[in-house]
Design an enzyme around this catalytic site. Structure first.
Site, short mmCIF file in Angstrom:
data_model
loop_
_atom_site.label_atom_id
_atom_site.label_comp_id
_atom_site.label_asym_id
_atom_site.label_seq_id
_atom_site.Cartn_x
_atom_site.Cartn_y
_atom_site.Cartn_z
N GLY A 62 -0.63 -5.33 -3.09
CA GLY A 62 -0.55 -6.80 -3.25
C GLY A 62 -0.02 -7.50 -2.01
N GLY A 63 0.61 -6.73 -1.11
CA GLY A 63 1.03 -7.31 0.18
C GLY A 63 2.12 -8.36 0.06
CB THR A 64 2.97 -11.06 2.47
OG1 THR A 64 2.76 -10.18 3.57
CG2 THR A 64 4.15 -11.97 2.76
CB CYS A 65 0.90 -13.37 -1.69
SG CYS A 65 0.88 -14.67 -2.92
CG HIS A 85 0.20 -44.70 -18.12
ND1 HIS A 85 0.95 -45.06 -17.01
CD2 HIS A 85 0.97 -44.93 -19.21
CE1 HIS A 85 2.13 -45.51 -17.42
NE2 HIS A 85 2.18 -45.43 -18.75
C1 LIG Z 1 8.52 -16.19 2.12
C2 LIG Z 1 7.05 -16.49 2.08
C3 LIG Z 1 6.57 -17.38 1.14
C4 LIG Z 1 5.20 -17.67 1.09
N1 LIG Z 1 4.77 -18.57 0.18
C5 LIG Z 1 3.44 -18.88 0.15
C6 LIG Z 1 2.95 -19.81 -0.79
O1 LIG Z 1 3.69 -20.34 -1.61
N2 LIG Z 1 1.62 -20.08 -0.80
C7 LIG Z 1 0.76 -19.49 0.09
O2 LIG Z 1 -0.44 -19.77 0.05
N3 LIG Z 1 1.21 -18.60 0.99
C8 LIG Z 1 2.53 -18.28 1.05
N4 LIG Z 1 2.97 -17.37 1.94
C9 LIG Z 1 2.00 -16.73 2.84
C10 LIG Z 1 1.23 -15.61 2.11
O3 LIG Z 1 2.13 -14.71 1.53
C11 LIG Z 1 0.33 -14.90 3.11
O4 LIG Z 1 -0.44 -15.85 3.78
C12 LIG Z 1 -0.60 -13.94 2.40
O5 LIG Z 1 0.11 -12.97 1.67
C13 LIG Z 1 -1.50 -13.26 3.44
O6 LIG Z 1 -2.26 -12.30 2.81
P1 LIG Z 1 -3.01 -11.19 3.63
O7 LIG Z 1 -4.03 -10.67 2.70
O8 LIG Z 1 -3.47 -11.70 4.92
O9 LIG Z 1 -1.92 -10.09 4.01
P2 LIG Z 1 -0.70 -9.45 3.26
O10 LIG Z 1 -0.48 -10.07 1.94
O11 LIG Z 1 0.44 -9.48 4.20
O12 LIG Z 1 -1.16 -7.95 3.00
C14 LIG Z 1 -1.37 -7.04 4.02
C15 LIG Z 1 -1.22 -5.63 3.47
O13 LIG Z 1 -1.66 -4.70 4.45
C16 LIG Z 1 -0.80 -3.58 4.46
N5 LIG Z 1 -0.90 -2.93 5.77
C17 LIG Z 1 -0.53 -3.46 6.97
N6 LIG Z 1 -0.83 -2.58 7.96
C18 LIG Z 1 -1.39 -1.51 7.38
C19 LIG Z 1 -1.90 -0.28 7.87
N7 LIG Z 1 -1.93 -0.02 9.16
N8 LIG Z 1 -2.36 0.62 6.98
C20 LIG Z 1 -2.38 0.34 5.65
N9 LIG Z 1 -1.92 -0.80 5.14
C21 LIG Z 1 -1.44 -1.72 5.99
C22 LIG Z 1 0.57 -4.19 4.18
O14 LIG Z 1 1.46 -3.22 3.69
C23 LIG Z 1 0.22 -5.26 3.16
O15 LIG Z 1 0.30 -4.75 1.85
C24 LIG Z 1 4.31 -17.04 2.01
C25 LIG Z 1 4.80 -16.13 2.94
C26 LIG Z 1 6.15 -15.86 2.99
C27 LIG Z 1 6.65 -14.87 4.00
#
Ligand SMILES: Cc1cc2nc3c(=O)[nH]c(=O)nc-3n(C[C@H](O)[C@H](O)[C@H](O)COP(=O)(O)OP(=O)(O)OC[C@H]3O[C@@H](n4cnc5c(N)ncnc54)[C@H](O)[C@@H]3O)c2cc1C
Length: 459
Positions: free
Chosen positions: A39-42, A441
């Site tokens: 699920g990564g960052t989000c 409204h």
């Molecule tokens: C505190 C915070 C709050 C946020 N709030 C919001 C919000 O309210 N609304 C919004 O739209 N956005 C928000 N964001 C931004 C949002 O989280 C990111 O833009 C979004 O998660 C990006 O998704 P992504 O798919 O690019 O990567 P990510 O979600 O970062 O996923 C990348 C994945 O790749 C994996 N990975 C990396 N390198 C490798 C590798 N070499 N081999 C295997 N796996 C790897 C990582 O472990 C990670 O699981 C927020 C960010 C932060 C930090």
């Protein structure tokens, strides 16, 4: 011996999992690789956990204002951080599990856990396995930037990731960085009960926003007791009697702030430095963002980059939109492009800021003739009924085409209301469409026609 797939996806953020689903539905075999949390960052350290924490902080804030609404709370409202964290963990954990289960349940999708590195433009190594495919999709996201501040190696500091483990109340949280991530943490921790200081290098908070929006957000935060120091040109860190001292040298503040904890919220760095991109021949810019064309193809045929790592967006919705563009173009013969999308995002403070399109300053720079209308939230009936009257609404339109160029809704419901304007922008319809619509409204959106009746030339 390498294992062959039709497609490899690196990363399970916001683009990788839906793409895997679409590719296998189209009959392809897919390997999807994740090195950390599904699920990564989000899901794990970004949107979901922070908005869950914002909800806890909002509830505490409203409870403290109980007398205004006609109820009493016996004793002080005290936040139990262990329970706040447990709620956050439960909600974000559910999403994390959901992503993993969905991927593992996909037929013809192989889930591989480990760190992926390119070996060539067609092969990726994970653990000791070599995976091969003609199509490779990079969705590796980013992480918190840690700049080489003076003293950074001598103190411990928090980032958005380590903040997720905090189950106690920092007595005094110093937040370095007054942008979107920093401000959300600032307000929630203030509402949890911490003393909070924001230290910003630039002359104002959320420097990308217009000055009036930025100043109103600062005012809202300061009214809650958050201390804001700007123009902190020389930030340094040091230990000081068990506390952390952050040197600031602000124009308008003391030279040093002493706090119990420091959160660094000074931007993001793409996870591309340890991906072996050079072996695949994939080009990046100086900051490590993977260079892509308007359809998210890298300079190497057969390799795409989606989400935060391509520098074309920094949000969950931009990463998801990247997936939609790539999938439609690849599987449906579409011609979708990144440049078709309109900038839109929100700052989830209370009240939230919903934004779409250009800011005033971007419009001025573009040189086009424009009209602007502003309206205070204090004159919106739904806002005063709710007792949430802080903020403003602002809409800019093109003087000739009458199309909406940009808007900022800083006020209760602003993160939702902004979509009315965003969709009219996508429709390329004139603002008069909104002006003549009958809205419900009492809502904030019902005031959009009123705001638009105040249009005057943008100075
Ligand atoms: C505190 C915070 C709050 C946020 N709030 C919001 C919000 O309210 N609304 C919004 O739209 N956005 C928000 N964001 C931004 C949002 O989280 C990111 O833009 C979004 O998660 C990006 O998704 P992504 O798919 O690019 O990567 P990510 O979600 O970062 O996923 C990348 C994945 O790749 C994996 N990975 C990396 N390198 C490798 C590798 N070499 N081999 C295997 N796996 C790897 C990582 O472990 C990670 O699981 C927020 C960010 C932060 C930090």
């Amino acid at each position: 011996m390498s294992k062959h797939f039709d497609a490899i996806i690196i990363g399970t953020g916001q683009a990788g999992p839906p793409l895997a689903k679409r590719l296998v539905a189209a009959g392809m075999t897919v390997a999807i690789i994740e090195r950390h949390k599904f699920g990564g960052t989000c899901v794990n350290t970004g949107c979901i956990p922070t908005k869950t924490l914002v909800a806890s902080a909002y509830a505490a804030h409203v409870a403290r204002r109980g007398a205004e609404y006609g109820f009493n709370v016996n004793g002080d409202v005290r936040v139990d951080m262990k329970r706040v964290k447990a709620r956050k963990d439960e909600i974000s954990g559910r999403s994390n599990k959901g992503v993993e289960e969905q991927l593992r349940g996909l037929r013809n999708c192989t889930v591989v856990e480990g760190h992926a590195r390119f070996q060539s433009s067609r092969t990726v190594v994970v653990n000791d396995d070599v995976l091969e495919a003609d199509k490779i999709f990079i969705n590796v996201g980013g992480r918190a930037s840690v700049p080489p501040l003076k003293g950074i190696d001598e103190v411990s500091f928090l980032t958005n990731s380590s903040m997720m483990d905090v189950d106690f109340l920092p007595p005094h949280l110093i937040i370095v960085g007054g942008s979107y991530v920093g401000l959300e943490f600032a307000q929630m921790y203030r509402r949890f009960g911490s003393e909070v200081t924001i230290i910003e290098m630039g002359p104002r908070l959320i420097g990308r926003e217009d000055e009036d929006v930025s100043a109103t957000v600062r005012d809202i935060l300061e009214k809650e007791g958050i201390r804001v120091l700007v123009n902190a040109k020389c930030i340094s860190l040091a230990k000081h009697d068990g506390r952390t001292a952050v040197g600031v040298k602000c124009d308008d503040g003391p030279p040093e702030v002493l706090g119990s904890h420091v959160l660094l919220a000074v931007g993001r760095t793409p996870n591309t430095n340890d991906l072996g991109l050079d072996r695949a021949g994939v080009a990046t810019d100086q900051r490590g963002y993977i260079l892509v064309d308007d359809q998210l193809q890298t300079n190497v045929v057969g390799i795409w980059a989606l989400g935060d790592c391509n520098g074309r967006g920094a949000f969950t919705h931009t990463a998801y939109n990247d997936y939609e563009i790539v999938a439609d173009n690849l599987l449906n013969g579409g011609h979708r492009r990144v440049s078709d999308r309109i900038q839109a995002y929100a700052l989830f403070t209370d009240p939230p800021l919903g934004r779409c399109g250009m800011t005033d300053s971007e419009i001025r720079k573009s040189g086009r003739a424009a009209l602007v209308a502003k309206y205070p939230m204090s004159r919106v009936s739904r806002a005063f009924e709710k007792g949430e009257t802080q903020g403003l609404m602002k809409i800019c339109v093109d003087a000739e085409t009458k199309q909406i160029l940009g808007a900022a809704i800083l006020g209760t419901g602003g993160d939702e209301v902004i979509h009315v304007l965003l969709d009219v922008m996508y429709a390329k319809a004139p603002y008069t469409l909104v002006q003549r619509a009958m809205h419900i409204h009492p809502t904030v959106a019902e005031y959009l026609p009123t705001v638009l009746s105040k249009l005057e030339p943008l100075a």
